[in-house]
Scaffold this motif. Structure first.
Motif: not given
Length: 72
Positions: A1-17
């Motif tokens: 959430m922090i990364v997404r809100e800041a526009g600072a990188g890419f996020t992924a669902d930790p339970s999904s490869s």
């Protein structure tokens, strides 16, 4: 959430490869200018929310509120 809100990188669902692969593909397809922009955004988010100065200011505000409640 922090990364997404800041526009600072890419996020992924930790339970999904699959989600991780998709994030890595997005990162790989991003241009250098976009990656630099994300780097600047992450640095700004750190300075604003997580640096020593920001943490100290947050603690001071908490202590001020606590002492205001106790003061006669």
């Amino acid at each position: 959430m922090i990364v997404r809100e800041a526009g600072a990188g890419f996020t992924a669902d930790p339970s999904s490869s699959e989600s991780l692969v998709e994030a890595l593909v997005r990162a790989g397809r991003s241009g250098r200018s976009r990656l630099r922009e994300m780097g600047r955004a992450s640095h700004a988010a750190y300075d604003r929310d997580f640096s020593l100065v920001a943490g100290t200011a947050r603690i001071e505000r908490i202590l001020d509120r606590l002492t205001a409640r106790v003061s006669p």
